[in-house]
Structures are given as C-alpha cells and as structure tokens.
Design an enzyme around this catalytic site. Structure first.
Site, PDB file in Angstrom:
ATOM      1  N   ALA A 232       0.797  -1.161  -0.179  1.00 46.12           N
ATOM      2  CA  ALA A 232       0.091  -0.128  -0.091  1.00 46.12           C
ATOM      3  C   ALA A 232       0.797   1.323   0.039  1.00 46.12           C
ATOM      4  O   ALA A 232       0.682   2.248  -0.502  1.00 46.12           O
ATOM      5  CB  ALA A 232      -1.001   0.014   1.082  1.00 46.12           C
TER       6      ALA A 232
ATOM      7  N   CYS B  46       4.297   2.228  11.341  1.00 46.38           N
ATOM      8  CA  CYS B  46       5.076   2.812  10.392  1.00 46.38           C
ATOM      9  C   CYS B  46       5.694   4.154  10.917  1.00 46.38           C
ATOM     10  O   CYS B  46       6.555   4.504  10.344  1.00 46.38           O
ATOM     11  CB  CYS B  46       3.894   3.234   8.951  1.00 46.38           C
ATOM     12  SG  CYS B  46       3.434   1.757   8.691  1.00 46.38           S
TER      13      CYS B  46
END
Length: 384
Positions: free
Chosen positions: A75, A328
């Site tokens: 993604a 992340c």
C-alpha cells in the site's frame, strides 16, 4: 491460551494457513514458478494464468474490473504511485492537492515530496472525533485542485470517512479522488462500480495475506491517467514495471477471496469482541476513547489513560502485543501525530494504546486483556 496475546492486527496480520499453503505451490521446481511475462513456454503461461485468477479475486472483493487492478509492492507504493502519478500526469491543469492531517505517512510523505516540487498541499484538520465533513472538503476545493486523497479507515483510531460524499464533490469538479483503503478492504463493503473513487490503495498483509504485495485500483471509465513511478519493461499496462511475484500475488488473491466469503460473520464477531473490550476497560476512571465508536471499523479501539506514563504502561502490558501508534512511525518517540491532530494533549497522547483485533482473537484473550489492563493501570497510578 498462549502468551503474549497478539492485539496489533492493524500493524500486520499473520498469513491465514490457507493462504500460506496456496503460496507454497508457486515457489519450487515441482510447482508453478515461471515468469508470467515468459510467453514462449508452459511455465510462463501457467504463472500468467495464476496471476489472472488472483487479479480477478482482488477485483471481485471490491467489485471492480480486473483490468483496473495494478499489482505493487504494498500500500505504501500504491499511495506513492497514485498521488505522485496523478500529480505528475495532471500538473498542466493545476498544482493544488488536498489531503488530511491524519493520513498514513505514505500519503503525507508523498504530498510533502510534491510540495518540494512546487505543488501546493492543503491539509484538512479533522474534528475532535477524527471525522472530516464533506463541508470541510468543499470549502478547501479550488479551481486549480487536481487531486484529493483521504483514507477510508484510519489506521490508528479506526474512524470511517464518508468517501462516497467526498467522491461526489470531486466528480462534480472533475478532480481526481484517491482513497487509501488499507484498513477497510475486506472489513467494510466496498463497491467500486458505484463509488465515485478514481484511485484506491490496497495491501495484502493487513488481510491475512503476505507482506510485500499490494495493489492500486485505477479507474477505466472514465479512464484515469497516472504517470509511472517505476520503469523497466512496462509491466502492469505500463503503470508498474518489474517481474510479478507470482507466489505473493496468488497469496493476496487467496486472502481476498477468503475475506469476500467470511467478511460479514468475521466483522460481526470482531464488533462484539471490541465492544466487550471497551466495556471492560471503560469501568476504569480516566479512560477516554479516541475516535468515534459509532463510525468506526469493528477491529480497532484506541484509548488514552490519564495519570499513567505511556512507556511504563506498555512495559506493564508485556503480555499484550499492542501499539502506542502506527507501526510505520514507531521509529520516532514523538506522540501519535494522529491523536495530536484531534487535539489530544501531548501527555495523554503518550499514554494512549491502540488495540486491534483480528481473525484469531478469542473471547478468552479479550477477557485476559481487560483484567491485565485494569490491574496494571491501577497499580501504576498508585505509584505516581
């Protein structure tokens, strides 16, 4: 029950055993290992067919045309390809892009890169609930706006945005609309034959598929033009060059097919487990829920604990694998930028936890987590 208990499904999921066994058939000499771009022999043809089947499985989950699915490495790459690709292809029309302050870093950093190239980026600030209203977007649109990028479900707080309303606003003005659907695909119903969305990013590893594979939906009617970001062979209809990793693509297809079959029952089960978790923990004083439980994905619960130091809390809960933000951005010790954008104080943002549930979460694990949180928070507060 095995410890530690995994409650970080929004960071990644274990591969479903059905996915792993399917992938193993596409790796070795006695399996289907050929390069799908090899057109002159059976090894290539078989691999190409396997990719076609998987492309159809991904498309079916979101009701798209398989020709609208472009495979990527995940993604993050899909977000980069959508945002930079759309901006570079349409910059003659304008250089204004709209996104939100609570997007994933793959979107924010792509926009930041474009800003360095001379694009003008507007960052919408959500309400305290995390919701962005269509009115906020409408007020930010300009004559030179070429792209809007707003995620479907937030990866930290789970709130669901009204992408249908945003898409209508963009369609009226002939503005491209990109949606990061990493946290919603396979969890919420998505029908791209009806939704006014031009570009949509997907991942496999948030849906019990392998890491390292994702996809970008690129609308065909009306056709959306994007500029390739990776060159070298013209694979994926020129949008993403590189030898297709058949075993990973097959794994993604299998994971998406399983999600299509099991989504409704699985989400109902997770909804009740998430509610059970919240009801159990909310009896503690000084606990606030971040987001909006009425407009939230069934698997994410983000809570702030007043009068507790965040690092101490995580250490006390070592039997629970959970996060204090997005995986992340966990390399930084800064408090969650998502919570800060909602107006949560720095101190409270530091003592916030994201619980994310999944396919293998049990009621027994939820009850254990409730008891451990209750005990740990009470003990830590007594030490303050």
């Amino acid at each position: 029950m095995k410890l530690p208990i995994y409650l970080d499904y929004a960071a990644t999921t274990p591969a479903d055993p059905r996915v792993a066994s399917k992938m193993m058939q596409f790796l070795t000499l006695d399996g289907t290992f050929g390069n799908p771009a090899s057109r002159s022999h059976r090894f290539g043809w078989q691999s190409e067919e396997a990719v076609d089947v998987a492309r159809n499985q991904v498309a079916e989950l979101v009701n798209a045309d398989p020709r609208e699915i472009v495979f990527t490495s995940g993604a993050t790459e899909s977000d980069n390809l959508a945002i930079k690709g759309a901006a570079h292809a349409h910059q003659a029309r304008g250089k204004h892009i709209i996104t939100s302050q609570t997007e994933h870093k793959a979107v924010l950093d792509s926009c930041q890169q474009l800003a360095q190239e001379g694009f003008d980026v507007t960052y919408l600030k959500p309400a305290a609930s995390g919701i962005i209203s269509p009115e906020m977007l409408r007020d930010a649109l300009r004559d030179d706006t070429i792209l809007v990028s707003i995620m479907h479900v937030n990866n930290e707080i789970g709130v669901i945005q009204d992408i249908a309303a945003f898409g209508e606003l963009c369609r009226e003005r002939d503005i491209l609309f990109h949606v990061d659907a990493t946290q919603s695909v396979g969890k919420l119903p998505i029908n791209l034959s009806l939704l006014p969305v031009d570009l949509m990013s997907f991942s496999a590893h948030k849906l019990y598929g392998p890491k390292g594979i994702g996809a970008l939906y690129v609308r065909r009617k009306p056709r959306v033009q994007i500029a390739a970001q990776i060159h070298g062979g013209g694979h994926e209809r020129g949008m993403r060059s590189g030898t297709l990793p058949v075993h990973q693509i097959v794994g993604m297809g299998e994971a998406y097919q399983i999600a299509a079959q099991e989504r409704e029952t699985e989400m109902a089960r997770l909804h009740s487990l998430r509610d059970r978790l919240w009801q159990g923990i909310s009896t503690l004083p000084g606990v606030t829920l971040n987001g909006d439980l009425q407009r939230s994905a069934a698997n994410i619960l983000n809570l702030s604990f007043a009068d507790v130091e965040g690092e101490s809390l995580i250490m006390a809960l070592k039997d629970l694998a959970l996060s204090s933000g997005s995986a992340c951005t966990s390399a930084s010790l800064e408090p969650s930028y998502v919570l800060r954008a909602l107006g949560v104080s720095e101190e409270l943002a530091h003592s916030s936890l994201r619980f994310s549930l999944g396919r293998f979460t049990t009621e027994e694990e939820i009850d254990y987590a409730i008891a451990l949180v209750q005990k740990s928070v009470t003990r830590l507060r007594a030490l303050m």
